[in-house]
Write an enzyme that holds these catalytic residues in place. Structure first.
Site, short mmCIF file in Angstrom:
data_model
loop_
_atom_site.label_atom_id
_atom_site.label_comp_id
_atom_site.label_asym_id
_atom_site.label_seq_id
_atom_site.Cartn_x
_atom_site.Cartn_y
_atom_site.Cartn_z
N CYS A 168 82.40 22.17 83.97
CA CYS A 168 82.13 23.57 82.98
C CYS A 168 81.99 24.79 83.90
CB CYS A 168 80.71 23.23 82.46
SG CYS A 168 80.97 21.62 81.07
N HIS B 36 78.35 24.54 96.01
CA HIS B 36 78.96 23.39 95.96
C HIS B 36 78.06 22.16 96.75
CE1 HIS B 36 81.85 20.06 95.41
NE2 HIS B 36 82.54 20.73 95.11
N HIS C 256 70.58 40.90 81.29
CA HIS C 256 71.00 39.87 80.37
C HIS C 256 71.42 38.58 81.06
CE1 HIS C 256 71.11 43.27 77.45
NE2 HIS C 256 71.62 43.82 78.30
N HIS D 1 74.73 28.72 81.00
CA HIS D 1 75.59 27.71 80.25
C HIS D 1 74.77 26.73 79.49
CE1 HIS D 1 78.88 24.81 79.88
NE2 HIS D 1 77.99 23.73 80.33
N HIS E 81 73.86 26.51 69.33
CA HIS E 81 74.05 26.29 68.01
C HIS E 81 75.10 26.47 67.32
CE1 HIS E 81 72.59 26.91 63.77
NE2 HIS E 81 71.70 26.03 63.96
N ASN F 199 78.86 23.30 73.36
CA ASN F 199 79.33 23.46 74.65
C ASN F 199 80.62 23.47 74.65
OD1 ASN F 199 79.59 23.46 77.23
ND2 ASN F 199 78.51 21.43 77.70
#
Length: 487
Positions: free
Chosen positions: A219, A298, A382, A386, A415, A419
């Site tokens: 993702c 990573h 802002h 994720h 909502h 995802n």
């Protein structure tokens, strides 16, 4: 205490200005006391040091030229577009359960794989997931039996990618032949020819296009694609980079009883985004944002991190994505490392000093003192976290000491769209724009997590008061949000 902290931040932020005022007053006083004779003496010294002045001027011009030619080229985000699936692909929890039951009735052999406890677990997760009743799944997964063929997967991906790119091209009026770089990321669906080749073919991009296809990166691959595009735009002048972030459900829905693999079925939904980046100075005026920072972390060298999200076969040979029990601790550790790298780049001096003082006290005076958590809201306006699930959003809200409005884009995206993997952070940015909150000079932080294990961040600064683009995914539903969930 709050007022004292505000005063502290003000004094540190304006320290040099406050010091400069007395200095300017002193210079003005001295200058006012100079007479004509003093000015003549000064002019005499300048006349007899022309060579020195000339050398200094040449050095200054050379240094300025070197700076102008070696500084990183600004990367502008001209516009982006998020895919909005057709209404007939909307799905609710009861619809999903009903579809599962119909498949069990049509094929009794599935009962040995997908037992009643699995259905109950699936329903419980759906009810607590934070997803609403208007998320989307591919229509081929609602059939009896579901079609999980290569043709169905291509159909889904083409629908998502082409719709997002078509809308982006219509909004920006860019000629596809002017695009010099194309990057497509999809973690688990990587056919041959590649998805990037599919884009080249559809839009008849030029033969010397720099084409990249990123797979298996989870993702967080959306930020990786942006970082790669940034690097490529430093090498190639006056061109556009098209970045496409998506994921495929048709080929990768898990049909089995392994609870660690069923979780992905509950959260992932159809979605994708197309982003147009430019390094042309003339595009600054019409662009929405400028890229400020990208930070990639990573932790795959650690075995727990590497194995916490794995695509594999279960004990009955059914393929799915398994989430280990270590994922929460791994995610927290990776996020902390990413934030530790990003903090010095974006935080004001006042926050850095507070962090340093706390660190020194803890190291040399009292190791029981808690680490100081920097106030990122002093640097970021802002947050696009994720939406990997309610627990992840809750954890980052707590870790960064954010307010409900700071995580509102994440909760609302989860909502409304679920995802959507690497494209989720673009739906969140579109939410902020649709709410009319993105003002000139505001900074937006996109933070995404992915298998491997990775945490990647991108920080953008708004070049103007940003309005939502035409055909924004929130265009017809923004007034409903935020919604209050009773979970």
């Amino acid at each position: 205490m709050a007022n004292v902290k505000l005063l502290y931040h003000y004094l540190v932020a304006h320290f040099f200005k406050l010091c400069l005022l007395p200095l300017m007053a002193l210079v003005a006083t001295k200058a006012s006391n100079l007479n004509q004779e003093d000015f003549l003496i000064l002019w005499f010294h300048l006349e007899h040091n022309l060579l020195t002045l000339a050398i200094l001027s040449v050095v200054l011009a050379f240094v300025s030229a070197v700076y102008l030619f070696t500084r990183p080229k600004p990367v502008y985000l001209v516009d982006y577009s998020c895919h909005l699936p057709p209404p007939h692909q909307k799905v609710t929890a009861p619809m999903i359960i009903d579809c599962i039951n119909k498949n069990l009735e049509a094929d009794p052999s599935l009962k040995s794989t997908y037992d009643e406890s699995s259905v109950d677990f699936f329903l419980k997760i759906l009810e607590r997931s934070g997803l609403g009743d208007e998320t989307y799944i591919p229509e081929d997964l609602l059939t009896v039996p579901p079609r999980q063929t290569m043709a169905a997967s291509r159909k889904e991906t083409e629908q998502v990618i082409f719709d997002a790119i078509d809308n982006l091209m219509a909004n920006t009026k860019v000629n596809p032949r002017d695009i010099g770089i194309v990057i497509v990321n999809s973690s688990t669906f990587n056919p041959t020819p590649s998805l990037s080749a599919m884009v080249v073919n559809k839009y008849k991009l030029r033969s010397n296009i720099k084409s990249f296809n990123l797979g298996g990166m989870g993702c967080s691959a959306g930020v990786i694609a942006i970082d790669l595009a940034k690097d490529m735009l430093q090498l190639h002048r006056n061109t556009y980079a098209l970045v496409v972030s998506t994921e495929n459900m048709s080929r990768n829905m898990y049909i089995g009883a392994n609870k660690s693999m069923l979780l992905s079925n509950c959260l992932f939904r159809v979605g994708g985004a197309a982003i147009l980046l430019s390094n042309k100075s003339g595009d600054r005026r019409r662009s929405k944002y400028k890229l400020v920072h990208t930070v990639r972390t990573h932790t795959g060298a650690d075995d727990k991190s590497f194995k916490c999200v794995v695509q594999e076969d279960d004990e009955k040979g059914k393929t799915g994505v398994s989430l280990s029990k270590d994922i929460t601790s791994v995610a927290a550790r990776t996020i902390t490392k990413n934030i530790a790298t990003l903090g010095p780049l974006v935080l004001p001096v006042s926050e850095k000093l507070l962090f340093l003082m706390t660190y020194m006290r803890k190291k040399f005076l009292d190791d029981k003192i808690k680490h100081y958590v920097p106030d990122f809201k002093r640097a970021i306006d802002h947050f696009c976290i994720h939406p990997g699930g309610r627990a992840l959003i809750d954890e980052l809200e707590k870790m960064l000491e954010l307010s409900p409005i700071d995580v509102e884009p994440s909760r609302s995206t989860l909502h409304r769209f679920g995802n959507t993997s690497s494209s989720s952070i673009w739906y969140e940015l579109a939410y902020t724009e649709a709410k009319g909150r993105m003002k000139k000079g505001n900074k937006a932080w996109q933070i995404a997590l992915g298998s491997g294990f990775k945490c990647n961040s991108a920080v953008w600064v708004a070049l103007r008061n940003v309005e939502p683009s035409v055909n924004s995914p929130w265009e017809h539903c923004i007034a409903k949000y935020p919604v209050k969930l009773d979970l």
